[in-house]
Structures are given as C-alpha cells and as structure tokens.
Design an enzyme around this catalytic site. Structure first.
Site, PDB file in Angstrom:
ATOM      1  N   ARG A   1       0.853  -1.186   0.000  1.00 39.38           N
ATOM      2  CA  ARG A   1       0.000   0.000   0.000  1.00 39.38           C
ATOM      3  C   ARG A   1       0.891   1.240   0.000  1.00 39.38           C
ATOM      4  O   ARG A   1       1.732   1.401   0.874  1.00 39.38           O
ATOM      5  CB  ARG A   1      -0.891  -0.009   1.247  1.00 39.38           C
ATOM      6  CG  ARG A   1      -1.663   1.277   1.442  1.00 39.38           C
ATOM      7  CD  ARG A   1      -2.545   1.277   2.692  1.00 39.38           C
ATOM      8  NE  ARG A   1      -3.175   2.585   2.805  1.00 39.38           N
ATOM      9  CZ  ARG A   1      -3.142   3.380   3.874  1.00 39.38           C
ATOM     10  NH1 ARG A   1      -2.533   2.971   4.987  1.00 39.38           N
ATOM     11  NH2 ARG A   1      -3.717   4.566   3.853  1.00 39.38           N
TER      12      ARG A   1
ATOM     13  N   HIS B   1      -2.985  10.889   0.975  1.00 41.15           N
ATOM     14  CA  HIS B   1      -2.374  10.678   2.294  1.00 41.15           C
ATOM     15  C   HIS B   1      -1.698  11.995   2.700  1.00 41.15           C
ATOM     16  O   HIS B   1      -0.497  12.060   2.914  1.00 41.15           O
ATOM     17  CB  HIS B   1      -1.399   9.503   2.237  1.00 41.15           C
ATOM     18  CG  HIS B   1      -1.117   8.866   3.570  1.00 41.15           C
ATOM     19  ND1 HIS B   1      -1.212   7.511   3.790  1.00 41.15           N
ATOM     20  CD2 HIS B   1      -0.734   9.399   4.756  1.00 41.15           C
ATOM     21  CE1 HIS B   1      -0.898   7.238   5.047  1.00 41.15           C
ATOM     22  NE2 HIS B   1      -0.598   8.366   5.661  1.00 41.15           N
TER      23      HIS B   1
ATOM     24  N   GLU C   1      -7.389   8.470   6.611  1.00 37.37           N
ATOM     25  CA  GLU C   1      -7.668   9.154   7.875  1.00 37.37           C
ATOM     26  C   GLU C   1      -8.178  10.589   7.722  1.00 37.37           C
ATOM     27  O   GLU C   1      -7.500  11.542   8.129  1.00 37.37           O
ATOM     28  CB  GLU C   1      -6.421   9.150   8.765  1.00 37.37           C
ATOM     29  CG  GLU C   1      -5.860   7.766   9.043  1.00 37.37           C
ATOM     30  CD  GLU C   1      -4.744   7.770  10.084  1.00 37.37           C
ATOM     31  OE1 GLU C   1      -4.278   8.856  10.467  1.00 37.37           O
ATOM     32  OE2 GLU C   1      -4.337   6.676  10.516  1.00 37.37           O
TER      33      GLU C   1
ATOM     34  N   ASN D   1      -7.021   1.935  10.282  1.00 42.27           N
ATOM     35  CA  ASN D   1      -5.679   2.109  10.834  1.00 42.27           C
ATOM     36  C   ASN D   1      -5.828   2.062  12.339  1.00 42.27           C
ATOM     37  O   ASN D   1      -6.566   2.863  12.928  1.00 42.27           O
ATOM     38  CB  ASN D   1      -5.084   3.462  10.433  1.00 42.27           C
ATOM     39  CG  ASN D   1      -4.771   3.534   8.944  1.00 42.27           C
ATOM     40  OD1 ASN D   1      -4.881   2.542   8.225  1.00 42.27           O
ATOM     41  ND2 ASN D   1      -4.390   4.715   8.484  1.00 42.27           N
TER      42      ASN D   1
ATOM     43  N   TYR E   1      -3.813   1.771  16.068  1.00 43.00           N
ATOM     44  CA  TYR E   1      -2.563   1.830  16.834  1.00 43.00           C
ATOM     45  C   TYR E   1      -2.761   1.607  18.330  1.00 43.00           C
ATOM     46  O   TYR E   1      -1.933   1.005  18.986  1.00 43.00           O
ATOM     47  CB  TYR E   1      -1.865   3.176  16.600  1.00 43.00           C
ATOM     48  CG  TYR E   1      -1.312   3.271  15.195  1.00 43.00           C
ATOM     49  CD1 TYR E   1      -0.076   2.718  14.886  1.00 43.00           C
ATOM     50  CD2 TYR E   1      -2.049   3.840  14.166  1.00 43.00           C
ATOM     51  CE1 TYR E   1       0.427   2.738  13.600  1.00 43.00           C
ATOM     52  CE2 TYR E   1      -1.550   3.864  12.863  1.00 43.00           C
ATOM     53  CZ  TYR E   1      -0.316   3.313  12.596  1.00 43.00           C
ATOM     54  OH  TYR E   1       0.175   3.320  11.321  1.00 43.00           O
TER      55      TYR E   1
ATOM     56  N   GLU F   1      -3.304  -0.138   8.347  1.00 44.32           N
ATOM     57  CA  GLU F   1      -2.104   0.220   9.105  1.00 44.32           C
ATOM     58  C   GLU F   1      -2.216  -0.354  10.508  1.00 44.32           C
ATOM     59  O   GLU F   1      -3.283  -0.312  11.118  1.00 44.32           O
ATOM     60  CB  GLU F   1      -1.929   1.744   9.254  1.00 44.32           C
ATOM     61  CG  GLU F   1      -1.509   2.462   8.003  1.00 44.32           C
ATOM     62  CD  GLU F   1      -1.382   3.977   8.208  1.00 44.32           C
ATOM     63  OE1 GLU F   1      -1.113   4.428   9.342  1.00 44.32           O
ATOM     64  OE2 GLU F   1      -1.566   4.696   7.223  1.00 44.32           O
TER      65      GLU F   1
HETATM   66  C1  FCB Z   1      -1.088   7.236  10.876  1.00 45.34           C
HETATM   67  C2  FCB Z   1      -0.698   7.732   9.506  1.00 45.34           C
HETATM   68  C3  FCB Z   1       0.629   7.211   9.021  1.00 45.34           C
HETATM   69  C4  FCB Z   1       1.643   7.126  10.134  1.00 45.34           C
HETATM   70  C5  FCB Z   1       1.078   6.441  11.343  1.00 45.34           C
HETATM   71  C6  FCB Z   1       2.045   6.274  12.476  1.00 45.34           C
HETATM   72  O1  FCB Z   1      -1.984   8.123  11.449  1.00 45.34           O
HETATM   73  O2  FCB Z   1      -1.678   7.391   8.561  1.00 45.34           O
HETATM   74  O3  FCB Z   1       1.031   8.017   7.953  1.00 45.34           O
HETATM   75  O4  FCB Z   1       2.151   8.365  10.416  1.00 45.34           O
HETATM   76  O5  FCB Z   1      -0.048   7.113  11.788  1.00 45.34           O
END
Ligand code: FCB
Length: 446
Positions: free
Chosen positions: A79, A123, A168, A294, A296, A353
């Site tokens: 990607r 992006h 995002e 995405n 985290y 992500e």
């Molecule tokens: C996300 C972004 C990516 C990267 C990660 C850590 O929000 O999409 O570009 O910076 O965080």
C-alpha cells in the site's frame, strides 16, 4: 519446538504500507508542485528538530531497490500513496507526465514481482496551490479531488485494482485545521468541520469515477479508529469517552453508512454547518467495497479538557506504551473490528495500518533487534485472527510501515519500520521484525 497455533485463511492478504510524503523525497524534482507538507515543514517550529520530507527515504530515486526489498520481505501486497502535486503540480489542470510515469513504473514493477498494489489517493500532501484557494474547508476542493482521482485511476486503473480514496480524514480535517499540529496548521473547529465534510463528499464523488476507470476494482476508504474507554465509571468520564468516540469514530463512520452526522455531536459542536448542501450525505454514503482501518492504540478518556483553547477531553495512556506514548492494547482492535462488521455492516475490512515505534539501534552485529515490535505485531495479529474466527470478514493486514520514514510532526525521531533506514547513507537494514514478518507470511501464520 515452536508450535504453530495461529493459521490464517488461505487467501489472506499480507502487506505493508507507506505514504508518498513520508518516503519519496524529491520534493521539488521534475515538475512536482509544492504540497502543504513542504510548506509546513519548511516553516520553523512546525516539525521536531526542523526535519522535512525533502529527502526522506529518497524512495523517488531508490524505488527499484525498494521493490527488491519488498519482494525479499515476501509481501503479497504493498500500500502506497500517490502524491497529488507530483501528478498535478497545481492541483488541477496541467498534468505532469514525469509524475504519472513514476507511479506507472512502480506499479509495473510491483506486478512483475507478483505484488498487489493498493493505492491511497490522498495521504495528506495537498497541493499548496489548492490550499491557497482555501484547501479542504472550501467546497471547490471536491471537484479538484475528483479530477485528480479520475486522472490517476484512468492512467493506472488497468493495472491497479485496489483503491483507497482517503487516508484518515479525521486527521486531515482536525489535526490539520483545528489542532494545528499538521499542515496547514490552522486552529479553527469550523474550518475542520467544513474540511471533514468536503473530504467525505470528495470521497463519495470519486468512488464511481474510480470504478468506471478501473473496472472490477475494489474501492474503499481508510479511517483511523480509536476505541474510547472512560477512565472511571463516573458519568462525566463516560460522557467524555462518548464525546471522543463521536468526534473521531462516529463522525466519519455514521455518514459513510448513510446515518448522517451523529446528532449528539452536531448539537455539541453547535456549528451552523451551512456547508452541508442537499444531497451531500447521499453522495458521501455511496457503498464501499471495503473499509480500511488504521489501528494503533485505544484511548482512556477523562472528562477534564486538554485546555480551553483545545476544546477536547483529555485522553491518557498508561501501562505498556510505545515510543509514541500510545498504549499497546490489542484487544481493542478486536472490539473495533467487531463493531465495523456487526454494527456498521461493512462487507470487507482491511487493516490498512498497524504497527509501533520503538527506539531502534543498529547493534554491533550490524542487525537491528526489535523484540518489542515483534511482540506488538504478534499480539495484534492474534486479535485479527480471533476476529476472523468470530466470522468478521477481515481480508488483509498492512504493517505500518515498510521502512522507517518521516513521521509527520515528529520528523525522523520515531521509527515505525520493519526495515531500518540510516538517513545519512540511506542504507536499509531488515529489522528482526521484518524477518519475523516474512516467516509469518510464508507460513500464513505463526
Ligand atoms: C497514521 C498515519 C501514518 C503514520 C502512522 C504512524 O496516522 O496514517 O502516515 O504516520 O499514523
């Protein structure tokens, strides 16, 4: 002997992700126009240590070697994003053949190696010329985005069959136009709300155009989705957690599935929202082939405000945290995947992500040992597997990131890569996590 306990479905898509501004460099080469991130990073004080993406990973020049690295990793899919100002230097109008050619060659190179390209059209590197005309808060941006999406999907749509309109939009709108930590660095909630609306509208208008240009393709959108948990059972903290959920998650999920903007948030924002025109919400809710998430971390929310200026409840992270300070909480990914399917009914989910920043160093043996990252990935993949077992249609997983890169306002201080990048020499070194990920792909599990 290691016992393999986690086995993924046969056709599971194993990938890694990057974004144009974070890796390409060559910020003003060939005909490329300036982006809002060029402008923002060049102004002092915006990015840690004054870092810029001028050179980044120099991927614009090293892409052929990077393709070999991608192959070596065993990835099935890659990607990446196309830089709007590289193909349309002024945002609309004159096309840069050199820019288009770069992506065309990259796509051909991937296909030759049997790696499926997943393109993100936006992006975050908006052409500065379009920001000068008002950027995302100005409605004209919608037609400009459709022109750009049309161009790229016309040129690459015969070969690229997986498209992500936006990465995002919450970050583009709120971090860029309300909190000011990202380009263009504005601080206006009204602008952010208008930007969010035009992002959704641009997405909705672009989807049928991409489908027309790229028959048989899958078109979706990627959201940053963060489960919000109250810090205590108090009504105040619960209300705050629900507010952040509305702010980050529901404000985008609800309109995408045709529910319109969540009323509690509309009331709370108290914005006149005159930028919404009749029919907009129908356009924004065009059915997608997949939703990209995405993921985290989760957030634990307290009721007190960050500050009067930043009118947002405080989120806190504790316990097992990454170098970003983000709490490692794999189960929240499982929960969010369930919500996307059982509550929002998305037909297919890709994790576009997931990953972690840790302090990485090249050891005396010349290797980069990153056991914490391996553990992060393994624990999240366990939850992805659990979701699949529960019947949730998760079809793909993209590690963030293929290689260390320009981490927006943090510059080069945060390393998310499977591959280590020495920014002086531009040498790439496969971290232990890359080697581990390669075996996961080979065995389709671990
Ligand atoms: C996300 C972004 C990516 C990267 C990660 C850590 O929000 O999409 O570009 O910076 O965080």
């Amino acid at each position: 002997m290691d016992k393999q306990i986690i086995q993924f479905p046969k056709d599971f898509i194993w990938g890694a992700a990057t974004a144009s501004y974070q890796i390409e460099g060559a910020w003003n080469e060939d005909e490329k126009g300036e982006s809002i991130w060029d402008r923002f990073s060049h102004a002092p004080g915006n990015v840690q240590d004054g870092d810029t993406g001028d050179m980044a990973c120099d991927h614009y020049h090293r892409w052929e070697d990077d393709l070999k690295m991608i192959k070596q990793l065993g990835l099935k899919a890659y990607r990446f994003s196309t830089a709007w100002p590289r193909v349309l230097p002024s945002g609309t109008g004159t096309v840069s053949e050199a820019g288009l050619d770069f992506y065309s060659k990259l796509v051909d190179g991937l296909l030759k190696l049997d790696i499926e390209p997943y393109i993100t059209l936006y992006h975050w590197d908006l052409p500065q010329k379009l920001q000068d005309k008002g950027g995302w808060p100005a409605r004209d941006i919608v037609d400009a985005f459709v022109e750009y999406a049309d161009l790229v999907s016309r040129v690459l749509g015969d070969r690229v069959k997986n498209w992500i309109t936006l990465n995002e939009p919450w970050v583009s709108a709120f971090v860029g136009y309300d909190y000011g930590a990202h380009a263009p660095g504005h601080k206006s909630r009204h602008e952010a709300l208008a930007a969010a609306h035009h992002l959704l509208l641009a997405h909705g208008n672009a989807v049928p155009v991409i489908r027309r240009n790229s028959p048989g393709s899958n078109v979706g959108i990627t959201l940053n989705l963060t489960p919000q948990v109250p810090a205590s059972p108090s009504v105040a903290d619960r209300t705050a957690a629900n507010w952040v959920d509305g702010h980050i998650n529901r404000w985008f999920l609800d309109p995408l599935v045709g529910r319109g903007y969540p009323q509690d948030m509309v009331n709370d924002y108290g914005d006149e929202m005159a930028f919404i025109q009749p029919g907009d919400l129908e356009v924004a809710s065009v059915p997608v082939d997949f939703i990209g998430i995405n993921y985290y971390h989760r957030s634990v929310v307290r009721s007190e405000k960050v500050s009067e200026e930043e009118n947002t409840p405080r989120t806190v992270f504790s316990g097992d945290v990454t170098e970003m300070g983000w709490e490692v909480h794999p189960e929240s990914l499982y929960k969010m995947l369930g919500r996307l399917y059982f509550d929002y009914d998305f037909p297919v989910i890709h994790i576009t992500e997931n990953g972690a920043a840790y302090v990485d160093e090249v050891s005396a043996d010349g290797e980069v040992h990153d056991p914490k990252r391996v553990s992060y990935y393994a624990r999240h993949l366990e939850q992805v597997h659990r979701a699949i077992e529960a019947g949730i249609p998760v079809k793909g997983y993209f590690a963030w990131s293929l290689m260390d890169n320009f981490e927006w306002a943090y510059g080069y201080s945060k390393r998310f890569g499977l591959v280590y990048v020495d920014y002086q020499s531009q040498q790439r070194i496969m971290k232990d996590s890359a080697k581990w990920y390669k075996t996961v792909i080979e065995k389709n599990g671990f």
